[in-house]
Design a protein around this motif. Structure first.
Motif, PDB file in Angstrom:
ATOM      1  N   GLU A 171       0.862  -1.175   0.000  1.00 47.18           N
ATOM      2  CA  GLU A 171       0.000   0.000   0.000  1.00 47.18           C
ATOM      3  C   GLU A 171       0.897   1.222   0.000  1.00 47.18           C
ATOM      4  O   GLU A 171       1.689   1.425   0.925  1.00 47.18           O
ATOM      5  N   VAL A 172       0.779   2.038  -1.045  1.00 44.30           N
ATOM      6  CA  VAL A 172       1.622   3.218  -1.205  1.00 44.30           C
ATOM      7  C   VAL A 172       0.812   4.445  -0.812  1.00 44.30           C
ATOM      8  O   VAL A 172      -0.276   4.668  -1.350  1.00 44.30           O
ATOM      9  N   LEU A 219       1.788 -11.836   9.005  1.00 47.03           N
ATOM     10  CA  LEU A 219       0.579 -11.070   8.720  1.00 47.03           C
ATOM     11  C   LEU A 219       0.839  -9.570   8.687  1.00 47.03           C
ATOM     12  O   LEU A 219      -0.048  -8.793   8.325  1.00 47.03           O
ATOM     13  N   VAL A 220       2.038  -9.157   9.065  1.00 46.19           N
ATOM     14  CA  VAL A 220       2.337  -7.730   9.192  1.00 46.19           C
ATOM     15  C   VAL A 220       2.682  -7.134   7.830  1.00 46.19           C
ATOM     16  O   VAL A 220       3.474  -7.691   7.070  1.00 46.19           O
ATOM     17  N   ARG A 221       2.075  -5.984   7.540  1.00 44.64           N
ATOM     18  CA  ARG A 221       2.438  -5.228   6.333  1.00 44.64           C
ATOM     19  C   ARG A 221       3.564  -4.262   6.638  1.00 44.64           C
ATOM     20  O   ARG A 221       4.588  -4.223   5.971  1.00 44.64           O
ATOM     21  N   ASP A 222       3.387  -3.446   7.679  1.00 41.98           N
ATOM     22  CA  ASP A 222       4.434  -2.528   8.118  1.00 41.98           C
ATOM     23  C   ASP A 222       4.106  -2.065   9.524  1.00 41.98           C
ATOM     24  O   ASP A 222       3.016  -2.307  10.054  1.00 41.98           O
ATOM     25  N   LEU A 265       3.269   1.977  19.272  1.00 35.26           N
ATOM     26  CA  LEU A 265       3.657   0.997  18.258  1.00 35.26           C
ATOM     27  C   LEU A 265       2.403   0.684  17.440  1.00 35.26           C
ATOM     28  O   LEU A 265       1.469   0.056  17.929  1.00 35.26           O
ATOM     29  N   ASP A 266       2.380   1.172  16.205  1.00 33.28           N
ATOM     30  CA  ASP A 266       1.216   1.077  15.328  1.00 33.28           C
ATOM     31  C   ASP A 266       1.491   0.024  14.258  1.00 33.28           C
ATOM     32  O   ASP A 266       2.280   0.254  13.333  1.00 33.28           O
ATOM     33  N   ILE A 267       0.841  -1.138  14.383  1.00 33.26           N
ATOM     34  CA  ILE A 267       1.080  -2.281  13.500  1.00 33.26           C
ATOM     35  C   ILE A 267      -0.041  -2.368  12.473  1.00 33.26           C
ATOM     36  O   ILE A 267      -1.222  -2.401  12.831  1.00 33.26           O
ATOM     37  N   SER A 268       0.321  -2.410  11.195  1.00 30.37           N
ATOM     38  CA  SER A 268      -0.661  -2.569  10.115  1.00 30.37           C
ATOM     39  C   SER A 268      -0.551  -3.979   9.544  1.00 30.37           C
ATOM     40  O   SER A 268       0.559  -4.430   9.207  1.00 30.37           O
ATOM     41  N   LEU A 269      -1.673  -4.669   9.450  1.00 29.75           N
ATOM     42  CA  LEU A 269      -1.709  -6.017   8.900  1.00 29.75           C
ATOM     43  C   LEU A 269      -2.030  -5.971   7.409  1.00 29.75           C
ATOM     44  O   LEU A 269      -2.769  -5.099   6.944  1.00 29.75           O
ATOM     45  N   ARG A 270      -1.481  -6.900   6.680  1.00 29.73           N
ATOM     46  CA  ARG A 270      -1.820  -6.999   5.265  1.00 29.73           C
ATOM     47  C   ARG A 270      -3.183  -7.685   5.113  1.00 29.73           C
ATOM     48  O   ARG A 270      -3.700  -8.291   6.055  1.00 29.73           O
ATOM     49  N   GLU A 271      -3.745  -7.561   3.925  1.00 28.85           N
ATOM     50  CA  GLU A 271      -5.002  -8.229   3.635  1.00 28.85           C
ATOM     51  C   GLU A 271      -4.730  -9.587   3.004  1.00 28.85           C
ATOM     52  O   GLU A 271      -3.648  -9.852   2.474  1.00 28.85           O
ATOM     53  N   GLY A 272      -5.721 -10.454   3.073  1.00 28.88           N
ATOM     54  CA  GLY A 272      -5.579 -11.775   2.490  1.00 28.88           C
ATOM     55  C   GLY A 272      -5.589 -11.726   0.969  1.00 28.88           C
ATOM     56  O   GLY A 272      -5.947 -10.717   0.351  1.00 28.88           O
TER      57      GLY A 272
END
Length: 787
Positions: A119-120, A231-234, A254-261
């Motif tokens: 995701e940009v 599962l982590v995106r960034d 600490l803000d964790i963003s998960l990727r989508e399936g």
């Protein structure tokens, strides 16, 4: 016996794992050419979306290109893109769009058998395309206008490959500037001298009280992380001076963003290491939704008898995410994370290596968080997000000593719950400013049954009898409400941000206002200078207010952050950052009975049983320092980072004397360096050093007389532990098997076998003072197969 046998077995297995290549794979991980069927292509796909960073609006017609090639594409009207034919391996893409600052996204691992998601998020710019090429930068280096300092982002690849972190995002954060390393057995985030209880965790925008197994009450750290990095995106880490959207925390975020399936088919991956095994499955749910599900299970209990291990940690955890896009303007996400853990300890009179009195300790725990977020685009220049979540965590601890028979000397059966409803919105008014607004309603509850019928041997008391007898069986709740308003405006080369946050803390009936401001000057496209200041408040952890009724009137804790910073990006993959910080604490809990003791000076060595005593909000503190951070994102074949912090942390309790804080270390340094050979081999290393941490000497006369741990409270934190140093080395090897990646690694932790010491303790068997040693040389092996 355990350490020696494990070391030999692991070393032998590692030699086979790393050196042996399956006979049907060549040196590049591909099958030798034959007259048989066609071989799998050595290319993959990159897909994702391009969004406006502030408003989350999709950006159409953005140009995306794989750096070093002619492969690229344009984003569509919904910001979506697919780059087909990208070379397998670690790639970087460059993104250009008129009206936005050009950006590169590095460390994208392109797989042959599945798309790589990204995701940009582009930052708006008034410059033309030709001009903005001068100020192109890595996406990880672009700081938001309202938080220009103290923020660092990390990609999935950086978390996965970090030596010594074993995939634990919190342990990688310990390599960043301002974050202290020094206790191998825990992953506490100690940011700029702040206690771990001052940290905030978010997973896809949903607050999670603690992301670790064996999480202690009143803290956010633990020995084993629950987040599966697959599962982590960034991840974005704020060491301080964060914006008004984050409330009820003093120190860091600490803000964790998960990727989508996966949206184009069902996929599975399997991983296994010394600690356990896990599986990830993902795929589409119809045409507008995807899912991803992870489960992991430890298996040390199965092999414990073979390696002579008696105290065996048992852990199970799960994660899940569903993303649904009912229309072009809406995104609904369901996120869940949770786990179980248990461990039993037995201390015998003949085991002189165990300092505890003969007896048993039983620990059981579980923690779960579930939440739903609904993001909706508000016209062409706004976005709003509604989040509802619920968290629960249980701790069940029973400690028995032979001298007291079958009755536990300490029993703690507690369940804490947290319910949150939050709304955040951003509106862009081009002739005025960006306006951020939000509100939060929070309820904390606790059901606590605590019993210490004989009292506790509190190490801060030299009394010959046990003290602080507790008999609690009660429920309690705390309501907290907050709202904020923020204005962000750019004037020429200057970014300005001003905000105010208000919170109402129900238990103490206290209302607090927290103004915050930030200014950034960009004299060139590669250099920025910034200054930030903000006030922050936090409710005292409910475990201390519910179990000791006298603590119910404790005021919210307060901290004022001030940061001056400079960021220079001479190349788009290289960042040099220098920051000076000052943090002032007030209204910090301090002990009534021990006038020298502040809760901030207890460090991470004391459990809840040592700290259940009446307190008052008279504590003050200060933390000051200078941080240096140099990072090169993956380029060509190498990557690396260096962080150094010089700081001083002090706190003052009721006696009015300034003492070193429990997390004070004048100097700490971390360096990471890695090199990739082709697409299949990777070598990396991490070196860490920190000055000795404060240590309270023992009152050896009282300790010997009573045969237990007794601190000299007149000398709290007057000594220091020896300096800490550690070197970790990691080797990764990938194989291309039937069109999918099979990855193996060996992580050699503390490869020099240095004897690091964390704290002094009293051994009741030998009746003497001894050091608690940290982890010696320990190899970790693992595999991951994406198919």
């Amino acid at each position: 016996m355990f350490t020696l046998r494990t070391m030999h077995l692991a070393a032998a297995a590692a030699a086979l794992l790393v050196a042996a290549t399956p006979p049907r794979l060549d040196a590049q991980g591909a099958r030798p050419a034959t007259a048989g069927p066609a071989q799998p292509a050595r290319t993959g796909t990159i897909q994702g979306r391009v969004l406006d960073r502030d408003t989350q609006q999709p950006i159409a017609e953005a140009q995306l290109q794989v750096v070093g090639s002619t492969i690229g594409t344009l984003s569509d009207s919904e910001g979506r893109f697919t780059i087909a034919g990208a070379p397998v391996g670690t790639q970087t893409i460059r993104v250009l769009r008129i009206g936005y600052r050009p950006t590169t996204v590095s460390d994208l691992l392109v797989n042959p058998g599945r798309p790589t998601q990204v995701e940009v998020q582009l930052e708006s710019s008034a410059a033309t395309l030709a001009a903005t090429r001068v100020v192109a930068g890595n996406a990880s280096f672009v700081a938001p206008r309202n938080t220009p300092a103290s923020r660092i982002t990390m990609s999935y690849e950086e978390i996965r490959r970090a030596p010594g972190a074993i995939g634990d995002v919190s342990r990688l954060v310990q390599s960043l500037p301002g974050v202290l390393t020094g206790n191998d057995t825990r992953n506490d985030i100690i940011s700029r001298g702040g206690s771990p209880m001052e940290n905030l965790f978010l997973v896809d925008g949903i607050e999670v009280p603690n992301i670790n197994h064996f999480a202690g009450q009143g803290s956010t750290g633990g020995p084993i992380g629950m987040i599966n990095n697959e599962l982590v995106r960034d991840v974005a880490f704020y060491a301080g001076a964060f914006g008004p959207r984050f409330g009820n925390r003093l120190s860091s975020v600490l803000d964790i963003s998960l990727r989508e399936g996966s949206s184009d088919g069902r996929r599975t991956e399997f991983d296994m290491s010394n600690a356990g095994a896990g599986i990830v499955t993902e795929g589409p749910l119809g045409s507008r939704a995807t899912y991803i599900l992870s489960g992991r299970q430890s298996y040390l209990d199965l092999v414990a008898p073979l390696i002579g291990l008696t105290a065996v940690p048992y852990t199970t955890n799960f994660q899940a995410k569903v993303a649904w896009r009912p229309g072009a303007r809406d995104v609904v996400k369901l996120v869940g994370i949770g786990g179980f853990d248990r461990i039993d300890f037995t201390s015998t009179a003949t085991d002189t290596e165990d300092p505890d009195p003969p007896g048993t300790t039983r620990v059981r725990g579980d923690r779960w968080t579930g939440g739903v977020s609904w993001q909706r685009l508000l016209g062409a220049r706004g976005v709003g997000t509604l989040v509802a979540s619920a968290s629960t965590g249980a701790n069940d601890v029973r400690v028995r000593e032979e001298a007291f028979g079958a009755t536990p000397v300490w029993a703690n059966d507690a369940r804490e719950n947290e319910y949150i409803l939050r709304y955040d919105a951003t509106f862009n008014f081009p002739r005025f400013a960006d306006v951020n607004v939000g509100a939060t309603a929070r309820r904390l509850t606790i059901n606590s049954a605590v019993a210490s019928p004989f009292g506790v041997n509190n190490p801060f008391s030299a009394a010959r009898t046990r003290v602080d007898t507790v008999a609690v069986d009660r429920s309690d709740d705390v309501d907290i409400a907050g709202a904020y308003l923020e204005l962000v405006r750019t004037v020429g080369a200057v970014d300005l941000a001003a905000s105010v946050r208000g919170d109402r803390f129900g238990q103490s009936e206290a209302s607090r206002l927290a103004p915050r401001a930030a200014v950034t000057w960009r004299p060139t496209g590669k250099l920025s200078l910034s200054g930030t200041w903000g006030r922050y408040h936090q409710q005292v952890p409910i475990v201390f207010t519910a179990n000791i009724p006298a603590n119910a009137s404790l005021s919210p804790m307060q901290a004022d952050h001030g940061v001056l910073g400079a960021r220079w990006t001479p190349r788009e993959n290289l960042l040099l950052s220098v920051e000076a910080f000052d943090r002032q604490y007030r209204d910090y809990p301090v002990a009534r009975a021990y006038p020298q003791l502040s809760l901030a000076n207890t460090g991470d060595q004391n459990g809840v049983s040592d700290l259940l005593f009446p307190m008052t909000s008279e504590g003050t503190g200060r933390s000051r320092g200078l941080e240096l951070f140099l990072q090169q994102k993956f380029t060509g074949a190498t990557y690396g980072q260096i962080s150094y912090t010089r700081s001083r942390v002090e706190h003052r309790a009721r006696d009015g004397q300034w003492r070193p804080g429990g997390y004070d270390a004048p100097n700490f340094f971390t360096a990471i360096f890695g090199v990739k050979r082709g697409t299949n081999w990777e070598f990396s290393t991490r070196g860490s050093y920190s000055s000795g941490r404060p240590l309270t000497p023992l009152n050896t006369v009282a300790a010997a007389a009573q045969n237990r741990l007794v601190y000299d409270v007149q000398r709290i934190n007057s000594d220091r532990t020896p300096a800490y140093a550690r070197l970790d080395v990691r080797i990764d090897r990938r194989f291309l098997v039937r069109g999918s990646w099979l990855s193996t690694y060996i992580d050699l932790q503390n490869i020099t076998n240095r004897d690091n010491r964390s704290v002094q303790q009293w051994n009741s068997k030998t009746r003497d003072v001894e050091w608690r040693e940290q982890i010696a040389f320990f190899p970790v092996l693992g595999i991951n197969w994406k198919f």
